[in-house]
Design a protein around this motif. Structure first.
Motif, short mmCIF file in Angstrom:
data_model
loop_
_atom_site.label_atom_id
_atom_site.label_comp_id
_atom_site.label_asym_id
_atom_site.label_seq_id
_atom_site.Cartn_x
_atom_site.Cartn_y
_atom_site.Cartn_z
N PRO A 101 20.15 -30.05 1.64
CA PRO A 101 18.82 -29.62 0.60
C PRO A 101 19.23 -28.60 -0.14
CG PRO A 101 18.70 -29.77 3.07
CD PRO A 101 19.96 -30.06 2.90
N GLY A 102 18.78 -28.55 -1.47
CA GLY A 102 18.92 -27.63 -2.33
C GLY A 102 20.06 -28.21 -3.56
N VAL A 103 20.96 -29.01 -3.04
CA VAL A 103 21.99 -29.71 -4.08
C VAL A 103 21.37 -30.15 -5.21
CG1 VAL A 103 22.21 -32.06 -3.06
CG2 VAL A 103 24.16 -30.97 -4.04
N ARG A 104 21.96 -30.05 -6.31
CA ARG A 104 21.55 -30.81 -7.47
C ARG A 104 22.14 -32.13 -7.87
NH1 ARG A 104 21.95 -26.09 -12.23
NH2 ARG A 104 22.26 -24.44 -10.60
N THR A 105 21.68 -32.97 -8.39
CA THR A 105 22.24 -34.33 -8.72
C THR A 105 22.18 -34.59 -10.26
OG1 THR A 105 20.30 -35.61 -8.17
CG2 THR A 105 21.87 -35.43 -6.32
N ALA A 120 22.25 -37.74 -1.14
CA ALA A 120 22.77 -36.44 -1.12
C ALA A 120 21.56 -35.31 -0.83
CB ALA A 120 23.39 -36.21 -2.46
N LYS A 121 20.41 -35.43 -1.49
CA LYS A 121 19.54 -34.38 -1.42
C LYS A 121 18.93 -34.37 -0.18
CE LYS A 121 18.00 -34.60 -6.25
NZ LYS A 121 16.87 -35.20 -7.25
N TYR A 123 29.95 -40.09 -4.97
CA TYR A 123 29.13 -39.97 -3.75
C TYR A 123 29.14 -41.37 -2.97
CZ TYR A 123 26.27 -37.39 -0.70
OH TYR A 123 25.99 -36.69 0.78
N THR A 163 26.38 -29.38 -6.96
CA THR A 163 26.09 -30.53 -7.73
C THR A 163 26.80 -31.64 -7.09
OG1 THR A 163 25.64 -29.00 -9.66
CG2 THR A 163 25.77 -31.35 -10.09
N GLN A 218 21.69 -40.56 -4.76
CA GLN A 218 21.25 -39.24 -5.24
C GLN A 218 20.37 -38.64 -4.07
OE1 GLN A 218 19.46 -39.53 -9.10
NE2 GLN A 218 21.55 -39.57 -10.26
N ALA A 219 19.44 -39.62 -3.53
CA ALA A 219 18.36 -39.43 -2.76
C ALA A 219 19.09 -38.83 -1.08
CB ALA A 219 17.63 -40.41 -2.32
#
Length: 359
Positions: A54-58, A49-50, A15, A37, A46-47
């Protein structure tokens, strides 16, 4: 939604620039794909990406992703170049179709080994060569298909930047294991485009140097390619261009085409725009249109203006989704990427040994 129309669940490894700017937004915008993911060990990323999806896992590492292989339908590898081959190998052995950012590997032999593994497993292995969907490339391809230039003779392609100070990081590392430098970075784009337009290469000559103080790997590279059909491609990749040349200058038996300026899609993605929400995606200002003509300079008004077709990066992932479902062809195969790596390896040898390399 029927089972057949259920979006394919995508795991994205990496990422940084490639993952956050290019892959994640394009995956999210593609019909038939869902970003499930993101793999990154960086808490800030990670933050990010979230927040962006919204709703994506990391998860912190690829092993955590592969532990859930049965829950995924596609893996996209956008991590540093040195990880491409081992991660793609692991994904294919786990039974997952794979997209790998360019360059797919450090050598053509490795790319062909991956292609053989994918074929053996009956899985998609595609390479993210997004510049095939740049606005200028699509326009030039259309002109060539129409025969507007006559017989093409010379193709000049420049991917130039002005970055007088090295930025550091693995892309500018002198460690050969990192597969850094402009030859394999921007060179992957200009070589791939030349091969798509004009076919196989037969000879390669290159000049590749380090210009900037403190730089560890090539930052100013020129590649001359002779194609089997007689077209000569002159390809430039530079971080040290104080004045930028035309992106394309193509000369044929009847006319030439000159185009300045880069496709706008990367800038739009960097600004957070997304193709599924932005109006007029991939379109550029009329002032940037190229010109076609003969016997005069476009700078002095020679020739006529050619409206630039819209760039269309979303086409790539739409095609990937269909290919995974068995509904269409692979948009960029690993064997095509291997052919480009043949040229890049020949260019590296040519620059090092000061020879012309026959393929």
């Amino acid at each position: 939604m029927t089972a057949a129309a259920t979006p394919l669940r995508v795991g994205l490894i990496g990422y940084g620039l490639a993952g956050s700017v290019f892959h994640a937004p394009l995956i999210a915008a593609a019909e038939g794909l869902a970003l499930d993911t993101v793999v990154t060990s960086n808490p800030e990323r990670q933050a990010q990406a979230k927040a962006g999806f919204p709703g994506v896992r990391t998860v912190a590492g690829p092993d955590e992703l592969f532990d859930r292989a049965a829950e995924l339908d596609l893996v996209v590898i956008a991590s540093p170049n040195r990880t491409h081959v081992p991660l793609a190998t692991t994904a294919l052995k786990a039974g997952l179709p794979v997209v790998v950012d360019k360059p797919v590997a450090g050598t053509a032999a490795e790319a062909r080994e991956l292609a053989a593994l994918a074929e053996e497993r009956g899985l998609l292995l595609s390479v993210f060569q997004n510049r095939r969907w740049d606005n200028d490339f699509l326009t030039l391809r259309s002109l060539l298909d129409e025969g507007a230039l006559g017989d093409p003779w010379r193709f000049e392609s420049r991917f130039e930047r002005w970055r007088p100070q090295p930025k550091g990081g693995w892309r500018e590392s002198g460690d050969p294991a990192e597969i850094g430098g402009l030859l394999y970075d921007l060179g992957s784009h200009v070589v791939d485009q030349a091969l798509v337009l004009f076919g196989p290469a037969t000879e390669v000559y290159a000049e590749s140097v380090i210009r900037r103080a403190g730089a560890e790997t090539d930052d100013d590279t020129f590649i001359a390619v002779t194609h089997a059909n007689g077209v000569r491609s002159h390809l430039y990749a530079s971080a040290t261009a104080a004045q930028l040349g035309p992106r394309f200058r193509v000369l044929g038996s009847q006319a030439g085409y000159v185009k300045y300026g880069l496709d706008p899609q990367e800038d739009a993605l960097r600004k957070g725009e997304r193709p599924d929400t932005a109006a007029a995606w991939g379109r550029e200002a009329e002032s940037l249109y190229g010109r076609i003509g003969a016997g005069d300079s476009p700078v002095t008004g020679g020739g006529r203006t050619v409206p630039t077709l819209p760039g269309d990066y979303p086409v790539y992932y739409a095609a990937v989704a269909k290919a995974v479902r068995g509904e269409g062809p692979n948009p960029v195969t690993a064997l095509e990427a291997a052919a480009a790596l043949d040229v890049l390896e020949a260019a590296r040898r040519s620059a090092r040994d000061k020879v012309t390399v026959t393929l």
